[in-house]
Design an enzyme around this catalytic site. Structure first.
Site, PDB file in Angstrom:
ATOM      1  N   HIS A  37     -12.850 -13.173  -5.106  1.00 39.42           N
ATOM      2  CA  HIS A  37     -13.047 -13.915  -3.107  1.00 39.42           C
ATOM      3  C   HIS A  37     -14.566 -12.855  -2.459  1.00 39.42           C
ATOM      4  CE1 HIS A  37      -8.385 -13.372  -2.693  1.00 39.42           C
ATOM      5  NE2 HIS A  37      -8.589 -13.267  -4.421  1.00 39.42           N
ATOM      6  N   HIS A 285      -9.656 -18.925   1.772  1.00 38.83           N
ATOM      7  CA  HIS A 285     -11.018 -18.199   1.404  1.00 38.83           C
ATOM      8  C   HIS A 285     -10.960 -17.396   0.454  1.00 38.83           C
ATOM      9  CE1 HIS A 285      -8.360 -15.266   3.468  1.00 38.83           C
ATOM     10  NE2 HIS A 285      -9.282 -14.119   2.773  1.00 38.83           N
ATOM     11  N   GLU A 437      12.030   4.847  -1.748  1.00 40.65           N
ATOM     12  CA  GLU A 437      11.535   4.914  -3.123  1.00 40.65           C
ATOM     13  C   GLU A 437      10.559   4.284  -2.909  1.00 40.65           C
ATOM     14  OE1 GLU A 437      14.648   3.199  -1.576  1.00 40.65           O
ATOM     15  OE2 GLU A 437      16.001   4.674  -1.827  1.00 40.65           O
ATOM     16  N   HIS A 498      25.427  -0.439  -6.968  1.00 36.03           N
ATOM     17  CA  HIS A 498      25.018   0.302  -7.541  1.00 36.03           C
ATOM     18  C   HIS A 498      24.715   0.388  -9.315  1.00 36.03           C
ATOM     19  CE1 HIS A 498      24.440   2.171  -3.547  1.00 36.03           C
ATOM     20  NE2 HIS A 498      24.586   3.060  -3.820  1.00 36.03           N
TER      21      HIS A 498
HETATM   22  C1  LIG Z   1       1.889  -8.132  -3.459  1.00 35.92           C
HETATM   23  C2  LIG Z   1       0.761  -9.170  -3.546  1.00 35.92           C
HETATM   24  N1  LIG Z   1       0.568 -10.002  -3.151  1.00 35.92           N
HETATM   25  C3  LIG Z   1      -0.053 -11.761  -2.878  1.00 35.92           C
HETATM   26  C4  LIG Z   1      -1.438 -11.119  -3.051  1.00 35.92           C
HETATM   27  C5  LIG Z   1      -2.321 -12.158  -2.880  1.00 35.92           C
HETATM   28  N2  LIG Z   1      -3.320 -11.969  -2.425  1.00 35.92           N
HETATM   29  C6  LIG Z   1      -4.451 -11.180  -2.023  1.00 35.92           C
HETATM   30  S1  LIG Z   1      -5.090 -11.501  -1.795  1.00 35.92           S
HETATM   31  C7  LIG Z   1      -4.237 -12.174   0.378  1.00 35.92           C
HETATM   32  C8  LIG Z   1      -4.146 -12.479   1.450  1.00 35.92           C
HETATM   33  C9  LIG Z   1      -4.654 -11.033   1.961  1.00 35.92           C
HETATM   34  O1  LIG Z   1      -4.787 -10.968   3.154  1.00 35.92           O
HETATM   35  P1  LIG Z   1      -5.644  -9.915   4.011  1.00 35.92           P
HETATM   36  O2  LIG Z   1      -4.758  -8.904   3.396  1.00 35.92           O
HETATM   37  O3  LIG Z   1      -5.845 -10.235   5.093  1.00 35.92           O
HETATM   38  O4  LIG Z   1      -6.740 -10.649   2.885  1.00 35.92           O
HETATM   39  P2  LIG Z   1      -7.846 -10.823   3.618  1.00 35.92           P
HETATM   40  O5  LIG Z   1      -7.624 -12.428   2.775  1.00 35.92           O
HETATM   41  O6  LIG Z   1      -8.141 -11.223   5.002  1.00 35.92           O
HETATM   42  O7  LIG Z   1      -9.123 -10.092   2.906  1.00 35.92           O
HETATM   43  C10 LIG Z   1      -3.428 -12.656  -1.190  1.00 35.92           C
HETATM   44  C11 LIG Z   1      -2.159 -13.270  -0.632  1.00 35.92           C
HETATM   45  C12 LIG Z   1      -1.355  -9.825  -3.731  1.00 35.92           C
HETATM   46  N3  LIG Z   1      -2.834  -9.956  -4.418  1.00 35.92           N
HETATM   47  N4  LIG Z   1      -0.295  -9.148  -3.719  1.00 35.92           N
END
Ligand SMILES: Cc1ncc(C[n+]2csc(CCOP(=O)(O)OP(=O)(O)O)c2C)c(N)n1
Ligand SMILES: [Mg+2]
Length: 694
Positions: A37, A285, A437, A498
């Site tokens: 990214h 992106h 938790e 549970h």
């Molecule tokens: C628990 C989890 N779910 C999904 C992902 C996959 N993931 C990586 S970045 C992202 C988007 C996150 O959006 P944001 O936090 O706004 O970051 P930005 O795209 O703006 O950098 C996702 C869904 C992940 N890394 N962790």
């Protein structure tokens, strides 16, 4: 401003040059790896730059200074932001957790090897691989949760170790998080808890770029985050332009001046999409920009379009003169102060040194309870609570609590002076995590990263609620002890919602995790001893609600066999069994009863107590064969759980007595009969196994 390797610039231009260096390093690394990214590092570069350069109390030459400020990148997908910053700040490599070297933790070569095998620059930051990465992030929300544990640790350390004129601990925690982090439940639990605790040493920086992976954030996220955090009891401030370093500086100052609550800085930013013409927020992106886009973007920054991994002259020098000198001065002052402190308080100094090395103090296992034989016995949660209370008196930094189940988990520290942790008593040893938790698990990991020995309890079934944090503790190699009680249908009336069924096999599947399900009171004490000696991974204590007999150790083998994972508790005459009964936890005594019954029928059974598969697998083959001789094919496993996996110990001719449904709500005695956990059923399975093995 056009840039080349030799461009000489000053002041604000130099800031911009440093920021664009972070950006272009991220762009080039992602492009070369052809994955990752670039957008988040591009948008966040000024935020990280101004924090590290001007605010963070951190000495790149001593990244394990115990009182350093912690920087957590909860938005782990922006890993190149962190790697570029570690590189430019000159953070040194630490070996074996304790030896600071002259080598860089992240060199330019490491950046060129982003996301490649054996690099220190994996796709998402991993703390056990890369010095300067304070915690492993990537699963969104976890870094936020960890940062609350770090803030708890900072407060606890300050209350425990600071003395008049010796402020040994006062560090702050900064966490960069994105929309995704703030959508996750774990971050909500963590924020709620941090607000409750009034953790003024905690600052979250929210990258409000209004976009997530699929598209605009408002496709799925439209709440008023600022109002939400005000509701949690946080101080909330806003920076309306991520590129405005003055505004960022003022926001950090606001955090530092806030004395009674955590701070959320909402930073409005634009995720990097490359050149402006490509700025379409519905576009994906989470991928490299592409060669053409990289050129246009660099042009936009005034960068030589074809330069790769360019670090213009003056950039590293500027970092050296900023965070480098500031950090060195801060550490030097602290070190001087600490030298006097160590002279005046040698005992505290000694404790801190042990903590940093994850070692235990002399006498850590003294006064542990010994339980006399007792056919009625006690629940392993009871014996576990007694062992924990003894250990906690010997190990001052054993700190923890439960998710609102202290009385059920028996995790409450009850000795004089244990106290409750909170704004009125930061040195308290009992942390009331509330019904959170997942937040608790993430906080435990943050506390462990800060070198405390944390523990946390809940019902075993709700291990599912914090499972991601177990996995991360295992990956990070941090010694967190999870105390899971009510470990089977033996909990009775609370019923299937549970009653854990699939948890044992599923948690045994997590690498670098030790699951311990002791069979009686003395095994439970031994299990706690084992847990305390494990320094590089989590331990899961799986304990019963219901009473279980305390074995007479003059007749049975000593409980110290727990350390080997499995041992022969009671053998057949001459060590020549017709059948081997293997039990864990409360089912060990059931195996003993079944063996007794079989004896009456002229069948000789060996009873093996197997509290931990993982520890048993670490033994040499000779030991394993001595417990489970290959010549004895007639074997039965007995465990009130999905039997998945027991095939490996009972073999193709063995029998598995286990659970095949979600259980039921009824008194325990009735469930025992209903689900067939009786000596008769086990004895019948033994006979089947013997017949099959013939
Ligand atoms: C628990 C989890 N779910 C999904 C992902 C996959 N993931 C990586 S970045 C992202 C988007 C996150 O959006 P944001 O936090 O706004 O970051 P930005 O795209 O703006 O950098 C996702 C869904 C992940 N890394 N962790
Ligand atoms: Mg976003």
């Amino acid at each position: 401003m056009a840039v080349s390797e030799q461009t000489v610039v000053t002041g604000a231009q130099l800031d911009t040059l440093c920021i664009n260096t972070i950006r272009t390093l991220a762009i080039d690394a992602v492009q070369k790896a052809n994955s990752g990214h670039p957008g988040a590092p591009m948008g966040l570069a000024p935020v990280a730059y101004s924090l590290w350069q001007n605010v963070l109390r951190y000495d790149p030459e001593n990244p394990i200074w115990p009182n350093r400020d912690r920087f957590v990148l909860s938005a782990g997908h922006a890993s190149m932001l962190l790697y570029a910053t570690l590189y430019l700040a000159g953070v040194r490599l630490v070996k074996n957790d304790t030896e600071v070297t002259d080598e860089l933790s992240v060199s330019l070569d490491q950046i060129k090897n982003f996301r490649q095998l054996d690099s220190r620059t994996p796709g998402h930051p991993e703390s056990h691989l890369t010095t300067g990465v304070e915690t492993t992030t990537g699963p969104l929300g976890q870094g936020c949760g960890n940062s609350v544990g770090m803030a708890i640790a900072s407060k606890w350390l300050a209350a425990t170790f600071n003395r008049p004129n010796f402020e040994v601990f006062n560090y702050n925690i900064y966490t960069i998080c994105g929309d995704g982090d703030l959508m996750e439940g774990v971050a909500a639990e963590a924020a709620s808890f941090a607000g409750h605790l009034k953790l003024n040493n905690l600052c979250w920086i929210y990258d409000n770029n209004k976009v997530t992976l699929d598209g605009p954030a408002d496709w799925s996220f439209s709440e008023d985050v600022m109002t939400r955090f005000v509701g949690y009891g946080w101080n909330v401030t806003r920076v309306s332009d991520a590129n405005n370093l003055d505004m960022l500086g003022r926001a950090y100052k606001t955090f530092l001046e806030t004395k009674d609550k955590p701070t959320l800085i909402v930073v409005d930013s634009h995720i990097g999409y490359g050149s402006p013409h490509k700025h379409d927020s519905s576009e994906a992106h989470g991928e490299p920009l592409g060669a053409e886009e990289v050129r246009l973007t660099k042009k936009n920054y005034g960068w030589p379009e074809d330069a790769q991994f360019l670090v213009p002259e003056g950039v590293k020098e500027h970092f050296r003169e900023g965070i480098g000198e500031r950090g060195r001065d801060l550490y030097t002052q602290w070190k001087k102060m600490y030298a006097d402190y160590a002279k005046q308080y040698p005992q505290l100094d000694q404790q801190l040194k042990l903590m940093q090395r994850r070692e235990l103090p002399d006498g850590w296992d003294k006064n542990l309870p010994v339980f006399p034989a007792d056919p009625k016995g006690i629940a392993t949660r009871e014996s576990g609570g007694k062992a924990l209370n003894a250990l906690a008196q010997n190990i001052p930094w054993l700190v923890g609590g439960s998710a609102d189940l202290g009385n059920s988990n028996k995790t409450t520290l009850k000795f004089d002076g244990a106290g409750n942790f909170g704004p009125e008593s930061w040195g308290g040893r009992n942390i009331h995590f509330g019904v959170r938790e997942h937040g608790m698990g993430a906080a435990l990991n943050g506390m462990s990263a800060s070198k405390l020995r944390p523990f946390g309890g809940t019902f075993f079934n709700f291990s599912d609620y914090l499972r991601p944090t177990i996995r991360l503790a295992a990956l990070m190699e941090t010694p967190v002890t999870f105390v899971f009680t009510h470990d089977s249908i033996g909990l009775g009336e609370d019923g299937p919602t549970h009653q854990p069924i699939e948890q044992l096999p599923s948690l045994r599947a997590v690498p670098n995790t030790v699951v311990l399900r002791p069979g009686d009171a003395n095994e439970t004490v031994e299990a706690w001893k084992v847990a305390m000696q494990i320094t590089h991974g989590p331990v899961l204590m799986v304990l019963s609600r219901q009473a279980v007999p305390t074995f007479d150790r003059t007749k049975f083998a000593p409980a110290s066999g727990v350390a080997k994972g499995a041992y022969v508790l009671a053998d057949a005459p001459g060590g020549k069994p017709d059948v081997i009964l293997i039990g864990t936890g409360t089912e060990v005594s059931l195996c003993v009863d079944a063996a007794e019954k079989l004896k009456g029928e002229g069948i000789q059974a060996r009873v093996v107590s197997m509290p931990s598969w993982e520890l048993f697998e670490k033994q040499d083959q000779a030991y394993k064969d001595s417990v489970l001789p290959p010549s004895v094919g007639a074997r039965v496993s007995v465990e009130m759980s999905t039997p998945l996996g027991w095939e490996r110990y009972v073999g193709p001719k063995g029998q598995m007595v286990g659970m095949h449904s979600f259980g039921a709500s009824a008194p325990w005695k009735d469930l025992q009969k209903h689900f067939g956990f009786t000596p008769d059923v086990v004895a019948a399975a033994a006979k089947k196994a013997i017949a099959a093995a013939k």
